[in-house]
Design an enzyme around this catalytic site. Structure first.
Site, mmCIF file in Angstrom:
data_model
loop_
_atom_site.group_PDB
_atom_site.id
_atom_site.type_symbol
_atom_site.label_atom_id
_atom_site.label_comp_id
_atom_site.label_asym_id
_atom_site.label_seq_id
_atom_site.Cartn_x
_atom_site.Cartn_y
_atom_site.Cartn_z
ATOM 1 N N GLU A 1 -90.139 63.375 -21.366
ATOM 2 C CA GLU A 1 -90.845 62.377 -22.186
ATOM 3 C C GLU A 1 -89.828 61.421 -22.796
ATOM 4 O O GLU A 1 -88.690 61.797 -23.029
ATOM 5 C CB GLU A 1 -91.593 63.075 -23.345
ATOM 6 C CG GLU A 1 -92.637 64.059 -22.871
ATOM 7 C CD GLU A 1 -93.235 64.876 -24.025
ATOM 8 O OE1 GLU A 1 -93.033 64.499 -25.200
ATOM 9 O OE2 GLU A 1 -93.890 65.879 -23.735
ATOM 10 N N LYS B 1 -87.902 59.676 -25.711
ATOM 11 C CA LYS B 1 -87.661 60.045 -27.105
ATOM 12 C C LYS B 1 -87.874 58.789 -27.945
ATOM 13 O O LYS B 1 -87.030 57.890 -27.994
ATOM 14 C CB LYS B 1 -86.244 60.587 -27.288
ATOM 15 C CG LYS B 1 -85.966 60.996 -28.716
ATOM 16 C CD LYS B 1 -84.776 61.921 -28.776
ATOM 17 C CE LYS B 1 -84.059 61.887 -30.108
ATOM 18 N NZ LYS B 1 -84.881 61.857 -31.296
ATOM 19 N N ASP C 1 -88.191 56.192 -30.843
ATOM 20 C CA ASP C 1 -87.338 56.004 -32.011
ATOM 21 C C ASP C 1 -88.166 55.547 -33.210
ATOM 22 O O ASP C 1 -88.177 54.376 -33.574
ATOM 23 C CB ASP C 1 -86.250 54.985 -31.681
ATOM 24 C CG ASP C 1 -85.128 55.011 -32.699
ATOM 25 O OD1 ASP C 1 -85.114 55.942 -33.532
ATOM 26 O OD2 ASP C 1 -84.273 54.111 -32.662
ATOM 27 N N TYR D 1 -97.444 63.730 -29.513
ATOM 28 C CA TYR D 1 -96.894 64.464 -28.371
ATOM 29 C C TYR D 1 -96.880 65.975 -28.520
ATOM 30 O O TYR D 1 -96.402 66.674 -27.634
ATOM 31 C CB TYR D 1 -95.466 63.996 -28.088
ATOM 32 C CG TYR D 1 -94.574 63.980 -29.330
ATOM 33 C CD1 TYR D 1 -94.184 62.773 -29.895
ATOM 34 C CD2 TYR D 1 -94.154 65.154 -29.942
ATOM 35 C CE1 TYR D 1 -93.391 62.734 -31.024
ATOM 36 C CE2 TYR D 1 -93.374 65.135 -31.062
ATOM 37 C CZ TYR D 1 -92.988 63.928 -31.605
ATOM 38 O OH TYR D 1 -92.223 63.904 -32.732
ATOM 39 N N LYS E 1 -79.585 62.296 -25.632
ATOM 40 C CA LYS E 1 -79.366 61.040 -26.366
ATOM 41 C C LYS E 1 -78.634 60.031 -25.480
ATOM 42 O O LYS E 1 -77.644 60.369 -24.836
ATOM 43 C CB LYS E 1 -78.531 61.301 -27.634
ATOM 44 C CG LYS E 1 -79.245 62.191 -28.657
ATOM 45 C CD LYS E 1 -80.334 61.461 -29.394
ATOM 46 C CE LYS E 1 -80.010 60.977 -30.750
ATOM 47 N NZ LYS E 1 -79.458 61.641 -31.804
ATOM 48 N N CYS F 1 -64.304 19.424 -36.568
ATOM 49 C CA CYS F 1 -64.277 20.096 -35.267
ATOM 50 C C CYS F 1 -62.838 20.538 -34.978
ATOM 51 O O CYS F 1 -61.922 19.716 -35.039
ATOM 52 C CB CYS F 1 -64.772 19.160 -34.170
ATOM 53 S SG CYS F 1 -64.537 19.840 -32.528
ATOM 54 N N CYS G 1 -61.695 18.196 -31.703
ATOM 55 C CA CYS G 1 -61.535 16.735 -31.733
ATOM 56 C C CYS G 1 -61.449 16.192 -33.167
ATOM 57 O O CYS G 1 -61.324 14.985 -33.355
ATOM 58 C CB CYS G 1 -62.679 16.055 -30.983
ATOM 59 S SG CYS G 1 -64.253 16.176 -31.850
ATOM 60 N N CYS H 1 -70.711 19.565 -33.782
ATOM 61 C CA CYS H 1 -69.724 18.511 -33.618
ATOM 62 C C CYS H 1 -70.505 17.360 -32.982
ATOM 63 O O CYS H 1 -70.995 17.493 -31.865
ATOM 64 C CB CYS H 1 -68.590 18.958 -32.701
ATOM 65 S SG CYS H 1 -67.598 17.545 -32.152
ATOM 66 N N CYS I 1 -66.201 14.783 -27.321
ATOM 67 C CA CYS I 1 -65.327 15.904 -27.712
ATOM 68 C C CYS I 1 -64.906 16.669 -26.441
ATOM 69 O O CYS I 1 -65.756 17.072 -25.646
ATOM 70 C CB CYS I 1 -66.071 16.838 -28.668
ATOM 71 S SG CYS I 1 -65.221 18.391 -28.961
HETATM 72 S S1 IVH Z 1 -90.664 67.073 -29.583
HETATM 73 C C1 IVH Z 1 -90.702 71.068 -31.452
HETATM 74 N N1 IVH Z 1 -91.052 64.816 -28.281
HETATM 75 O O1 IVH Z 1 -87.164 63.170 -31.990
HETATM 76 C C2 IVH Z 1 -91.024 69.674 -31.119
HETATM 77 N N2 IVH Z 1 -89.866 64.720 -30.335
HETATM 78 O O2 IVH Z 1 -84.512 64.432 -32.397
HETATM 79 C C3 IVH Z 1 -89.892 68.805 -31.436
HETATM 80 N N3 IVH Z 1 -89.176 62.486 -30.991
HETATM 81 O O3 IVH Z 1 -87.991 65.053 -34.801
HETATM 82 C C4 IVH Z 1 -90.128 67.389 -31.220
HETATM 83 N N4 IVH Z 1 -90.037 61.431 -29.267
HETATM 84 O O4 IVH Z 1 -89.303 62.905 -34.410
HETATM 85 C C5 IVH Z 1 -90.512 65.400 -29.375
HETATM 86 N N5 IVH Z 1 -91.483 62.923 -27.021
HETATM 87 C C6 IVH Z 1 -90.964 63.486 -28.116
HETATM 88 C C7 IVH Z 1 -90.306 62.755 -29.116
HETATM 89 C C8 IVH Z 1 -89.757 63.407 -30.209
HETATM 90 C C9 IVH Z 1 -89.393 61.306 -30.396
HETATM 91 C C10 IVH Z 1 -88.446 62.652 -32.258
HETATM 92 C C11 IVH Z 1 -89.089 63.607 -33.223
HETATM 93 C C12 IVH Z 1 -88.047 64.672 -33.474
HETATM 94 C C13 IVH Z 1 -86.788 63.989 -33.064
HETATM 95 C C14 IVH Z 1 -85.744 65.020 -32.656
#
Ligand code: IVH
Length: 675
Positions: free
Chosen positions: A113, A115, A117, A228, A323, A417, A420, A435, A440
């Site tokens: 999935e 991650k 932000d 999720y 990450k 400038c 020039c 400028c 120039c």
């Molecule tokens: S699962 C036990 N799934 O990332 C379940 N987290 O670095 C743990 N996050 O605190 C989380 N996308 O806020 C999960 N698809 C995703 C996510 C996700 C973002 C965040 C979440 C978690 C942090 C951990």
């Protein structure tokens, strides 16, 4: 040399302070990458010397976002965090550790999935009705933000959102609150229009928005929430039918059926190798997504195995965060160099202590303009946060005032400038300084460099380096001189042998017959890109007629407003530019539009806007095809636009189209329309 004891104590103190700044004040002063590095140093120290683990160590709890402003909500189960992986090797090591805890021969399949932000939210539904929502807080207790979460349009107030399946008696789901990129841009556009300061960071703004005491403010900002995970669920639904969710994938499907917005592009893969194979694709498409991601989450698909693996500290063993390399870094601003563009615009550029960020070493970054420097009070010698993401030119996000030692110096725009020595101007209401001297040398160099480049007159074999050589040798003083270059002159230059000279002269000859629109787009008139150039060529059909046109006649063209029209007229009024056009004409450069081709009327009455790079068609070719089939091309998206034709790396036009509900098509769909 500090002892492990003293260093651990120092790290605890620094990390706790930054955790407070990040979670409570919502105003971090170091980057995530720096925090992670310090955190890992502490983890390493504590692993080597377990007696150093103290109750106040940040490794003993996840940061807290609790404030006194909200009633507290106890979570039905701990809201866990995730361990991090930074490389394929980390992922292999993670799988190996897990396999050791499982019966031999166990095969692990995984969900992959994005991650997201944003920030975690935990939402409770009783008999299908949203009854409570909380922030993560310290993982055990969170802030009650129910009123705010109710304002988020992607959060169903009742489940299932559609259909006649029965909801569970009780369910607690977990997800991520964030701004979609186009919503965040629109929010900033509103701020700009209202003359208010812009939001810098989407995540922090999302956090501040979710924790508003007045939920009307939250409602006025377009948050999104992806869900999720199921934190808690009753064993059966409201009709007493048991609920069976053996896998992570089944869980996501169930959540989707209930009407929750689940992370897009979440997929099941049979092995870790398959997951690792996907990582480069994700890194590549990351910036094209409409939501920010800072990595990927990999989860053991079988929920029974996941439960067996259990939890270590605050992280479940069955899932891990991969990450991405940090895109932000902090470094020292050593000097500011002024770049002068072809329009005379000054761009202050930061000379930096080299720093590794986004996968490369960066030593220069743009600071946009002097207004930016003044507003953020960036000073010489400051520690600055820079960002390099995707192919975007690295830029300075802002200074870290906490790290000042008092020797930092203010940065002011130059009065003259640097090339020039003409006095610098800042037109009324403009953000940029200029400028104003069209002669120039730096402006001339930048104009010629642009004139010959690909996408402009496209003179093969003549890059910026050659342009520099030719100017220094005194062979060219403007764009038109290129067409008077002689083989004998070129042969005197370093690195120019007969063959290279012949090739260059041949491509110069070819450039003389470029279409009028291409010539117009190559002149570097501010605001005249290929689309506007094409409209001008279509309407006026010759440079002479365009030069004779007044603001009103130019403004009649769809997509050209009064500012741009005035700009165009002013450009042709300038003596230097008039001489240039006369010289180009005398050199035999084409100044007329050709006959219009008619290929059909399949696009009659349709208006197109082009954005991004198309896989096979150039912009000119696409425009030609649209017009040859009776359609029109416009430079800006409005409700009247019929289609946005989108290629790679599209600009804000694609976002605007999405907002206005204008259909977006790719080259293939476009070509089908012509058939
Ligand atoms: S699962 C036990 N799934 O990332 C379940 N987290 O670095 C743990 N996050 O605190 C989380 N996308 O806020 C999960 N698809 C995703 C996510 C996700 C973002 C965040 C979440 C978690 C942090 C951990």
């Amino acid at each position: 040399m500090p002892t492990p004891e003293s260093r651990a104590q120092e790290l605890r103190q620094i990390l706790n302070e930054h955790s407070y700044r990040y979670y409570v004040l919502n105003a971090p002063t170091i980057t995530d990458a720096e925090y992670d590095a310090l955190y890992h140093e502490l983890v390493a120290l504590e692993t080597a010397h377990p007696h150093l683990i103290m109750p106040d160590s940040p490794t003993q709890r996840a940061g807290s976002d609790l404030t006194d402003d909200f009633p507290k909500v106890e979570h039905p189960a701990p809201i866990l965090s995730l361990g991090n992986a930074f490389s394929d090797d980390d992922l292999w090591a993670w799988e190996e550790r897990n396999l050791k805890l499982l019966p031999s021969g166990t095969q692990l399949a995984y969900m992959l999935e994005p991650k997201l932000d944003g920030l975690t939210v935990v939402i409770h539904y009783d008999n299908g009705v949203l009854v409570k929502a909380a922030t993560r807080g310290n993982g055990r207790v969170g802030d009650d933000v129910t009123a705010n979460v109710r304002t988020i349009r992607t959060v169903p107030l009742r489940i299932p959102a559609t259909g006649d399946i029965a909801p569970p008696r009780h369910i607690v789901v977990r997800g991520e609150v964030l701004f979609l990129k186009h919503d965040f841009n629109a929010l900033n556009e509103r701020q700009r229009e209202a003359g208010l300061p812009l939001y810098v960071n989407a995540r922090n703004t999302a956090s501040g928005t979710l924790k508003q005491k007045d939920s009307r403010i939250t409602a006025s900002r377009p948050l999104t929430c992806y869900l999720y995970d199921i934190v808690d669920i009753s064993p059966d639904d409201i009709h007493g039918k048991p609920i069976y969710l053996p896998t992570q994938q089944a869980m996501l499907d169930y959540m989707r059926d209930m009407g929750f917005f689940i992370p897009p592009e979440s997929h099941l893969y049979p092995t870790l190798s398959h997951i690792i194979q996907q990582i480069p694709t994700w890194i590549e498409k990351r910036h094209a997504l409409d939501f920010e991601i800072d990595g990927l989450v990999i989860k053991v698909n079988d929920r029974k195995i996941d439960a067996e693996l259990g939890v270590v500290g605050k992280d479940p063993r069955g899932a891990i965060a991969y990450k991405f390399p940090a895109e932000e870094a902090t470094t020292t601003l050593k000097a500011v160099v002024v770049n002068i563009g072809r329009t005379g615009k000054l761009t202050p550029t930061a000379s930096l202590e080299p720093v590794f960020v986004g996968g490369v070493t960066v030593s220069n970054a743009t600071m946009h303009n002097y207004k930016f420097i003044a507003e953020l009070d960036v000073r010489l010698g400051d520690k600055v946060v820079i960002k390099r993401s995707g192919d975007v030119i690295p830029y300075v996000i802002g200074p870290v005032p906490d790290l000042r030692d008092g020797t930092e110096q203010p940065i002011l725009p130059p009065t003259h400038c640097p090339v020039c020595h003409t006095p610098i101007i800042q037109p009324e209401g403009a953000v940029d300084h200029f400028c104003p001297n069209t002669a120039c040398p730096e402006r001339v160099y930048r104009s010629i460099e642009f004139f010959v480049s690909r996408g402009a007159m496209d003179i093969e074999g003549m890059g910026g380096q050659t342009v520099k050589q030719l100017i220094e040798a005194g062979f060219i003083h403007d764009e038109a001189d290129i067409f008077a270059l002689k083989a004998d002159d070129l042969l005197t230059l370093d690195g120019f042998a007969q063959k290279k000279v012949d090739n260059l002269l041949a491509s110069i000859e070819k450039a003389k017959s470029r279409p009028l629109a291409q010539l117009l787009a190559s002149l570097g008139i501010d605001g005249v890109g290929s689309t506007v150039a094409q409209s001008l060529a279509d309407k006026f059909r010759s440079i002479r007629a365009l030069m004779d046109a007044d603001v009103q006649a130019i403004q009649e063209i769809d997509g050209i407003g009064d500012v741009l029209a005035e700009n165009i007229v002013a450009w042709f009024d300038d003596d230097h530019h008039q001489r240039l056009i006369a010289k180009l004409t005398a050199a035999g450069v084409n100044m007329q539009a050709g006959e219009k081709t008619v290929l059909g009327d399949a696009l009659a009455g349709k208006t197109f806007v082009l954005t991004g790079t198309l896989p096979t068609l150039s912009r000119e070719k696409a425009t030609e095809l649209i017009e040859a089939h009776g359609g029109k091309v416009s430079s800006s998206v409005s409700k009247k636009t019929s289609y946005v034709l989108m290629g790679d790396s599209p600009g804000s036009k694609a976002e605007k189209a999405a907002q206005l509900g204008v259909p977006i098509i790719d080259e293939q769909a476009f070509l089908q329309m012509l058939e």
